[in-house]
Structures are given as C-alpha cells and as structure tokens.
Design an enzyme around this catalytic site. Structure first.
Site, PDB file in Angstrom:
ATOM      1  N   ASN A  11       0.880  -1.167   0.000  1.00 36.29           N
ATOM      2  CA  ASN A  11       0.000   0.000   0.000  1.00 36.29           C
ATOM      3  C   ASN A  11       0.920   1.219   0.000  1.00 36.29           C
ATOM      4  OD1 ASN A  11      -1.790   2.040   0.496  1.00 36.29           O
ATOM      5  ND2 ASN A  11      -2.742   1.079   2.278  1.00 36.29           N
ATOM      6  N   ARG A 243     -11.402  15.440   7.169  1.00 34.56           N
ATOM      7  CA  ARG A 243     -12.181  15.876   6.006  1.00 34.56           C
ATOM      8  C   ARG A 243     -13.590  16.273   6.422  1.00 34.56           C
ATOM      9  NH1 ARG A 243     -10.795  10.611   3.296  1.00 34.56           N
ATOM     10  NH2 ARG A 243      -8.646  10.863   2.582  1.00 34.56           N
TER      11      ARG A 243
END
Ligand code: AMP
Length: 400
Positions: A11, A243
């Site tokens: 990843n 966010r």
C-alpha cells in the site's frame, strides 16, 4: 495451480509504504511493516516478522525504490526474501480504477497507462500507487503484479446513484461522477457480515459503516454495492478525522470569492483541516471522548455533528435498500468506539435498529452482534481486513 503460496501486499502512499506478507494457506501474516517519511532527511522502517522481534531502522530513503529495497532486505533477513519461489504475486492497493477496472487486474504496461490516465481524478493517491507498482515490478519483473482497486466494488452502483445532477456533457468530458472508495473494506465487511448471519452474501442487504480516520458508508444489496457516501474523491459524505464530508459546493465559491483563498488552500482546508480536527482540534475519537468526559463543549459538538451525519446516511441507506438485514460497524472508530455506535443507533427503533449496551461494551477482535436478541435488523461490529482481502483477490487471480 502453483506451489507458491505467499502474497506480498503493498500500500504505497506519497511518503509511505505499508506492507504485509501473507501465507495464503491460512491467511496468516508472515511479516508486517511500514516505511514512513520517504523522501525526508530521515526515513523510518518498522518491521515485525511473525517469528521474531519487531525491528526499527532509520536511514535516509530518497524514494520508493530505496524504501522497497530496504523492505526486501528486512524480509530476506527473515528468510522471506522477494526472490523466494514461494512468493506467488505482489498485490498493490490502487485507489482509483475509474470505470474501467471493476475487478482486480494483472498489471501490464497498458493497465499502468490507464491508471496514469486517472491521475487527474485521483491526484493525491494514484501517483504514489504507480510509483510503488513500478518499483516492485523492477525488483521482480517475472512475478505477477496485481492491482486491487478501492473503487472496484462500487462500480456496480446504478447510474442514478453514481451521477451528479450536473450538466451531462461537462461531467462526462471530465469523468466527473461518484466513484466511491474503501471498496476493498466494504466488500470484505459486507461478506463477513453475511457470514456472521449464517447467510450467503446474495441473500442479505447490509449497510456498512467504515469509520476510520477516513470514513464512508455503503448500501450493499445482495452482495452488490448500490450506493456509497464518497464521490469523485474521498471528500464527500461522512464527517471524517480531517475531512469535512458533505458541504454545500457553494462554500468553495464563497471561500474563493469572499475569503480570497486559493483553490489549493480550499482543498487543504476541506481535506486536512476540517472534520473532527477542524471542529475541535482532535481527530482521535479516544481523545474526543476523554475531553467530553471532562465537560469540553467543543469536543461534545464535534461528536454530535459526527453522529448526526452518520444517522442521516443510515436513514438514507435504509430508504435506498428498502429492506435492511444488518448494519455493520468497522475500522478504527467503528470497531472500537462503543459510544459512537450507541449514539448512531439512538432513536432509530422505528427502523428496527438498536444496540444492547452490554454487547456493545464488549471489546473483541472478532465479528460480533451488538443488537438485542430478536431484533428485526442485526447490528454488528465486523473488523475489516483490507490487506487480507487484497491478498485473497490477488491470489485467486494468479492461481486460476
Ligand atoms: P483507521 O483509519 O481505521 O486506522 O482508524 C483510525 C481512527 O480510529 C483513529 O483516528 C481514532 O479516531 C479511532 N480509534 C482507534 N482506536 C480507538 C479506540 N480504542 N477508541 C476510539 N477510537 C479509536
């Protein structure tokens, strides 16, 4: 069939690489690790083999090539080197697969070119994923490299869920639509939830609430995603660690015209300085709960806004699915924060949703039900395992 039965999962982020080497005979981890601060003056590698001590190294690593070489050296020191004939494939997490990649895909030059063409819709993620793939490929050019896309599970969304109500020509010219993310987790958790209920995934409708630092909800009908809360980018939807999730798009015009902020500054504000951190200065739910217990009003309001948004999505997805068999909480907050689960379900009895306080308080790494016995809808905590899912998808692709 090949006798090789290990998969390395990578990843790759812009300045980090997370990795796990799995034995696919039983899904066990042979080694897990992380390189961070790649490209900075001092990078750090933390490597934990299944058999042996955790090791930590600091050294300058100019780029992903140096980082992956360092990872390869650590694996080799444990007798798990990348040159091992037991390594079947490398599975790469790729954030954006657009509409083209609906399945895990063996990487070719052509596939990589298409992932590159998607950079304008995933500028923060795909470039790092591409660098990770190129680097791993150069180290083992003979080995299958497989891309597993965060968006793939959501490509089954119907057009009416995937399209924004904006001018069709403009949207299509710029590939603006709702793609959704965390798909590997939503796929894994919805399947595991069906298993927990003793059913086949095709038989159940599940709302998956992936609540980590990033957070998203999905509505999964009979194993297929029919709606999800993230959109063109991971910014849409739930309140997250940093966010904002949903805001009126006009907020951005206002910030540009009235506050005089640049597009990059607005991007940074909404992605990095909003959500829980913007509301109360902390994005860790443990810290927020601690502050609430001390009577901190800002932390309380941040928690309430977080839960209110979550409830709105749960209600919306009940409506989208019509019949709901289970709601599954997953990821760092979903798996660990009992107060979030309790607050999210509070007052939803009319929808058949409730949690049993004692079951909700249980701490465990296992999938488990937290709804009272006999509830119309099962409420579950189902730990996610994105790496295992990437490894499984990779292995089944190269082993067929
Ligand atoms: P993830 O992105 O899935 O790794 O989730 C990370 C987030 O999970 C952290 O930012 C915390 O807010 C939350 N988290 C992790 N452990 C706990 C815990 N024991 N209690 C509450 N929240 C937690």
């Amino acid at each position: 069939m090949t006798s090789a039965n290990r998969v390395l999962v990578l990843n790759s982020g812009s300045s980090s690489v997370k990795y796990q080497l799995l034995d696919m005979r039983d899904g066990s981890r042979l080694a897990v690790g992380l390189v961070e601060r790649i490209g900075e003056r001092v990078s750090r590698l933390v490597h934990t083999p299944a058999e042996g001590e955790r090791r930590e190294r600091t050294a300058p690593m100019a780029g992903h090539e140096a980082a992956l070489k360092a990872v390869a050296a650590e694996l080799a020191a444990d007798g798990l080197g990348l040159d091992s004939p037991e390594l079947a494939a490398i599975g790469h997490r790729v954030v954006h697969g657009g509409l083209r990649f609906t399945e895990p895909t063996v990487i070719t030059d052509e596939v990589l070119a298409e992932v590159e063409r998607l950079v304008p819709v995933a500028p923060l993620h795909n470039p790092a994923n591409i660098v990770g793939i190129r680097t791993a490929w150069a180290l083992r050019p003979d080995l299958p490299q497989v891309a597993v896309f965060d968006t793939a599970f959501h490509t089954t969304m119907p057009e009416h869920a995937a399209r924004y109500a904006i001018d069709v020509e403009t949207a299509d010219a710029h590939r603006i639509r709702r793609y959704g993310f965390h798909g590997t987790s939503h796929a894994y958790v919805s399947r595991e939830t069906a298993r927990l209920l003793g059913k086949d995934p095709s038989e159940v409708n599940v709302i998956v609430l992936h609540l980590g630092n990033g957070a998203s909800a999905s509505a999964v009908a009979g194993g297929r995603c029919v709606d999800t809360s993230m959109g063109l980018t991971p910014l849409e939807g739930l309140v997250m660690g940093t966010r904002s999730g949903d805001v009126d798009p006009a907020v951005t015009f206002h910030l540009r015209r009235v506050a005089g902020m640049s597009v990059d500054e607005i991007d940074e504000l909404l992605n990095k300085r909003s959500g829980l951190v913007g509301l109360c200065g902390d994005n860790d739910m443990r810290e927020i709960r601690r502050r609430i217990d001390e009577g901190d009003e800002r932390a309380r309001l941040a928690f309430d806004i977080y839960v209110h948004r979550l409830k709105k999505y749960i209600g919306a997805y009940c409506a989208v699915l019509g019949r709901v068999d289970a709601v599954a909480f997953t990821a760092g907050v979903g798996e660990n924060a009992a107060p979030v689960r309790e607050a999210a379900m509070e007052g939803l009895e009319q929808l058949g949703l409730a949690v049993d306080p004692e079951l909700n308080a249980v701490r465990s790494g296992e999938p488990r039900l937290i709804s009272p016995a006999g509830s119309r809808v099962a409420v579950a905590v189902v730990p996610t395992d994105e790496e295992l899912e990437i490894a499984r998808q990779t292995y089944s692709l190269v082993n067929n």
